[in-house]
Write a protein that holds these residues in place. Structure first.
Motif, PDB file in Angstrom:
ATOM      1  N   ALA A  89       0.827  -1.212   0.000  1.00 55.02           N
ATOM      2  CA  ALA A  89       0.000   0.000   0.000  1.00 55.02           C
ATOM      3  C   ALA A  89       0.855   1.254   0.000  1.00 55.02           C
ATOM      4  O   ALA A  89       0.474   2.276  -0.578  1.00 55.02           O
ATOM      5  CB  ALA A  89      -0.924  -0.001   1.214  1.00 55.02           C
ATOM      6  N   ILE A  92       2.335   1.462  -3.875  1.00 52.74           N
ATOM      7  CA  ILE A  92       1.422   1.647  -5.008  1.00 52.74           C
ATOM      8  C   ILE A  92       1.280   3.113  -5.433  1.00 52.74           C
ATOM      9  O   ILE A  92       1.483   3.440  -6.606  1.00 52.74           O
ATOM     10  CB  ILE A  92       0.047   1.010  -4.711  1.00 52.74           C
ATOM     11  CG1 ILE A  92       0.165  -0.519  -4.781  1.00 52.74           C
ATOM     12  CG2 ILE A  92      -1.020   1.489  -5.697  1.00 52.74           C
ATOM     13  CD1 ILE A  92      -1.051  -1.265  -4.268  1.00 52.74           C
ATOM     14  N   PRO A  93       0.958   4.053  -4.533  1.00 48.95           N
ATOM     15  CA  PRO A  93       0.765   5.426  -5.007  1.00 48.95           C
ATOM     16  C   PRO A  93       2.052   6.151  -5.417  1.00 48.95           C
ATOM     17  O   PRO A  93       1.982   7.171  -6.106  1.00 48.95           O
ATOM     18  CB  PRO A  93       0.092   6.134  -3.818  1.00 48.95           C
ATOM     19  CG  PRO A  93       0.386   5.300  -2.640  1.00 48.95           C
ATOM     20  CD  PRO A  93       0.572   3.900  -3.122  1.00 48.95           C
ATOM     21  N   TYR A  95       4.754   4.411  -6.847  1.00 48.01           N
ATOM     22  CA  TYR A  95       5.523   3.485  -7.680  1.00 48.01           C
ATOM     23  C   TYR A  95       6.221   4.201  -8.844  1.00 48.01           C
ATOM     24  O   TYR A  95       7.374   3.897  -9.172  1.00 48.01           O
ATOM     25  CB  TYR A  95       4.603   2.385  -8.217  1.00 48.01           C
ATOM     26  CG  TYR A  95       5.272   1.479  -9.214  1.00 48.01           C
ATOM     27  CD1 TYR A  95       6.184   0.522  -8.800  1.00 48.01           C
ATOM     28  CD2 TYR A  95       5.007   1.601 -10.582  1.00 48.01           C
ATOM     29  CE1 TYR A  95       6.820  -0.301  -9.717  1.00 48.01           C
ATOM     30  CE2 TYR A  95       5.635   0.788 -11.503  1.00 48.01           C
ATOM     31  CZ  TYR A  95       6.542  -0.166 -11.065  1.00 48.01           C
ATOM     32  OH  TYR A  95       7.172  -0.969 -11.980  1.00 48.01           O
ATOM     33  N   ASN A 160      -9.610   0.961  -0.845  1.00 49.88           N
ATOM     34  CA  ASN A 160      -8.435   0.374  -0.217  1.00 49.88           C
ATOM     35  C   ASN A 160      -7.977   1.336   0.879  1.00 49.88           C
ATOM     36  O   ASN A 160      -7.353   2.353   0.601  1.00 49.88           O
ATOM     37  CB  ASN A 160      -7.324   0.131  -1.237  1.00 49.88           C
ATOM     38  CG  ASN A 160      -6.160  -0.637  -0.649  1.00 49.88           C
ATOM     39  OD1 ASN A 160      -5.580  -0.249   0.360  1.00 49.88           O
ATOM     40  ND2 ASN A 160      -5.795  -1.738  -1.291  1.00 49.88           N
ATOM     41  N   VAL A 163      -4.105   2.274   1.092  1.00 45.72           N
ATOM     42  CA  VAL A 163      -3.693   3.193   0.030  1.00 45.72           C
ATOM     43  C   VAL A 163      -4.234   4.592   0.322  1.00 45.72           C
ATOM     44  O   VAL A 163      -3.539   5.599   0.158  1.00 45.72           O
ATOM     45  CB  VAL A 163      -4.175   2.694  -1.345  1.00 45.72           C
ATOM     46  CG1 VAL A 163      -3.990   3.780  -2.417  1.00 45.72           C
ATOM     47  CG2 VAL A 163      -3.423   1.423  -1.747  1.00 45.72           C
ATOM     48  N   HIS A 164      -5.476   4.665   0.761  1.00 41.94           N
ATOM     49  CA  HIS A 164      -6.119   5.937   1.116  1.00 41.94           C
ATOM     50  C   HIS A 164      -5.270   6.715   2.125  1.00 41.94           C
ATOM     51  O   HIS A 164      -5.010   7.913   1.949  1.00 41.94           O
ATOM     52  CB  HIS A 164      -7.495   5.630   1.713  1.00 41.94           C
ATOM     53  CG  HIS A 164      -8.301   6.826   2.103  1.00 41.94           C
ATOM     54  ND1 HIS A 164      -9.421   7.219   1.402  1.00 41.94           N
ATOM     55  CD2 HIS A 164      -8.184   7.716   3.126  1.00 41.94           C
ATOM     56  CE1 HIS A 164      -9.946   8.297   1.979  1.00 41.94           C
ATOM     57  NE2 HIS A 164      -9.204   8.605   3.037  1.00 41.94           N
ATOM     58  N   PHE A 166      -2.039   6.331   2.867  1.00 46.07           N
ATOM     59  CA  PHE A 166      -0.736   6.723   2.322  1.00 46.07           C
ATOM     60  C   PHE A 166      -0.863   7.926   1.388  1.00 46.07           C
ATOM     61  O   PHE A 166       0.052   8.749   1.302  1.00 46.07           O
ATOM     62  CB  PHE A 166      -0.058   5.538   1.623  1.00 46.07           C
ATOM     63  CG  PHE A 166       0.645   4.618   2.579  1.00 46.07           C
ATOM     64  CD1 PHE A 166       1.843   4.991   3.157  1.00 46.07           C
ATOM     65  CD2 PHE A 166       0.088   3.391   2.925  1.00 46.07           C
ATOM     66  CE1 PHE A 166       2.490   4.158   4.067  1.00 46.07           C
ATOM     67  CE2 PHE A 166       0.720   2.551   3.833  1.00 46.07           C
ATOM     68  CZ  PHE A 166       1.926   2.938   4.410  1.00 46.07           C
ATOM     69  N   VAL A 167      -1.994   8.044   0.713  1.00 43.54           N
ATOM     70  CA  VAL A 167      -2.228   9.234  -0.115  1.00 43.54           C
ATOM     71  C   VAL A 167      -2.348  10.475   0.774  1.00 43.54           C
ATOM     72  O   VAL A 167      -1.874  11.557   0.412  1.00 43.54           O
ATOM     73  CB  VAL A 167      -3.478   9.039  -1.002  1.00 43.54           C
ATOM     74  CG1 VAL A 167      -3.865  10.347  -1.698  1.00 43.54           C
ATOM     75  CG2 VAL A 167      -3.211   7.960  -2.042  1.00 43.54           C
ATOM     76  N   GLU A 228      -7.759   5.970  -4.447  1.00 39.78           N
ATOM     77  CA  GLU A 228      -8.128   4.562  -4.277  1.00 39.78           C
ATOM     78  C   GLU A 228      -8.724   4.021  -5.582  1.00 39.78           C
ATOM     79  O   GLU A 228      -8.361   2.933  -6.052  1.00 39.78           O
ATOM     80  CB  GLU A 228      -9.167   4.411  -3.174  1.00 39.78           C
ATOM     81  CG  GLU A 228      -8.711   4.677  -1.770  1.00 39.78           C
ATOM     82  CD  GLU A 228      -9.859   4.515  -0.792  1.00 39.78           C
ATOM     83  OE1 GLU A 228     -10.169   3.357  -0.441  1.00 39.78           O
ATOM     84  OE2 GLU A 228     -10.465   5.528  -0.389  1.00 39.78           O
ATOM     85  N   PHE A 231      -6.145   3.765  -8.605  1.00 37.43           N
ATOM     86  CA  PHE A 231      -5.210   2.637  -8.563  1.00 37.43           C
ATOM     87  C   PHE A 231      -5.911   1.283  -8.568  1.00 37.43           C
ATOM     88  O   PHE A 231      -5.327   0.296  -9.014  1.00 37.43           O
ATOM     89  CB  PHE A 231      -4.300   2.756  -7.335  1.00 37.43           C
ATOM     90  CG  PHE A 231      -3.269   3.841  -7.468  1.00 37.43           C
ATOM     91  CD1 PHE A 231      -2.212   3.717  -8.355  1.00 37.43           C
ATOM     92  CD2 PHE A 231      -3.368   5.000  -6.720  1.00 37.43           C
ATOM     93  CE1 PHE A 231      -1.265   4.721  -8.492  1.00 37.43           C
ATOM     94  CE2 PHE A 231      -2.425   6.019  -6.843  1.00 37.43           C
ATOM     95  CZ  PHE A 231      -1.373   5.875  -7.739  1.00 37.43           C
ATOM     96  N   SER A 232      -7.129   1.216  -8.088  1.00 38.34           N
ATOM     97  CA  SER A 232      -7.840  -0.064  -8.028  1.00 38.34           C
ATOM     98  C   SER A 232      -8.519  -0.423  -9.351  1.00 38.34           C
ATOM     99  O   SER A 232      -8.501  -1.579  -9.779  1.00 38.34           O
ATOM    100  CB  SER A 232      -8.894  -0.042  -6.913  1.00 38.34           C
ATOM    101  OG  SER A 232      -8.290   0.140  -5.658  1.00 38.34           O
TER     102      SER A 232
END
Length: 255
Positions: A89, A92-93, A95, A160, A163-164, A166-167, A228, A231-232
């Motif tokens: 997580a 992903i944002p 990467y 997610n 991920v939310h 971490f954003v 979210e 990326f999803s």
């Protein structure tokens, strides 16, 4: 006059201190589970869709994150799967963003389930599944173990929690948590981005959008909810929200 016995005592003390430091450093090293690549392939669709070179790049960021950020269970066992999903997580944002480091995060606290605004894990009004801390919890993230896993098990959804959160950290890196990641978005696009956030919130409130209702809470939450989704389900997001998609690419895809 210094005696031989005093010299030996000092040497023994120095050796003891060296051994203590060495043991502390050894304990701080995080060792990845042998099957972490299998867990990434099985649970993280973003990773599984990458080619071999892409996976290597993901793994490098993943390992660096897990070696620098502490993950602690708060009445929850931190299992290998949990560490892998938190690391994924985080990656992903960012990467596609070279040399990114979460300098505003030192620890992730893993709760067994949702909690309330007083961080209580039992009782009523436990509606919070993730939070980026402030004040005494500055540089700390809290995640629900249940929601962490659900975000990856149900990969086909546009939600997610990890991920939310971490954003939110990415948003906060410019010094202000406001839904505008000024470190990543060129200044000439900021005005349009703010307008799109407001329009999206209005559409969600009026029922004209399929975007999760939590996006209507504030620009901060709208940005994280959109990420979210981006990326999803990138293709669905692109088809239904082409302008938002293009600006999201300008924020997150730095290549």
């Amino acid at each position: 006059m210094v005696t031989v016995l005093q010299i030996l005592f000092v040497l023994a003390l120095v050796i003891l201190l060296i051994l203590l430091v060495f043991r502390t450093r050894q304990a701080a090293v995080f060792i990845l589970p042998d099957h972490y690549l299998d867990l990434l392939n099985d649970y993280v669709s973003f990773y599984a869709a990458l080619d071999e070179d892409g996976k290597k790049g993901f793994e490098e960021k993943f390992q660096r994150f897990l070696s620098t950020v502490k993950i602690t269970g708060a009445n929850a066992d931190v299992e290998d799967l949990d560490r892998v999903l938190i690391g994924a997580a985080a990656v992903i944002p960012v990467y596609f963003i070279p040399d990114w480091e979460y300098i505003n995060l030192r620890e992730v606290l893993l709760y067994p389930g949702n909690f309330n605004t007083d961080f209580e894990q039992h009782g009523r009004e436990r509606t919070i599944s993730g939070m980026v801390g402030s004040g005494g919890l500055e540089n700390v993230m809290i995640l629900s173990k249940w929601e962490l896993r659900q975000g990856f098990i149900h990969a086909g959804s546009n939600r997610n929690t990890a991920v939310h959160e971490f954003v939110h950290l990415i948003d906060k890196m410019d010094g202000t948590l406001d839904g505008v990641p000024e470190l990543l978005l060129e200044r000439k696009y900021v005005g349009r981005w703010e307008t799109l956030l407001e329009e999206t919130m209005q559409d969600v409130r009026s029922g004209r959008s399929e975007i999760d209702a939590y996006a209507a809470t504030s620009p901060v939450e709208c940005f994280a909810v959109l990420a979210e989704y981006f990326f999803s389900q990138p293709e669905t997001f692109r088809q239904l929200h082409p302008e938002l998609y293009e600006l999201m690419r300008r924020i997150f895809v730095r290549r």
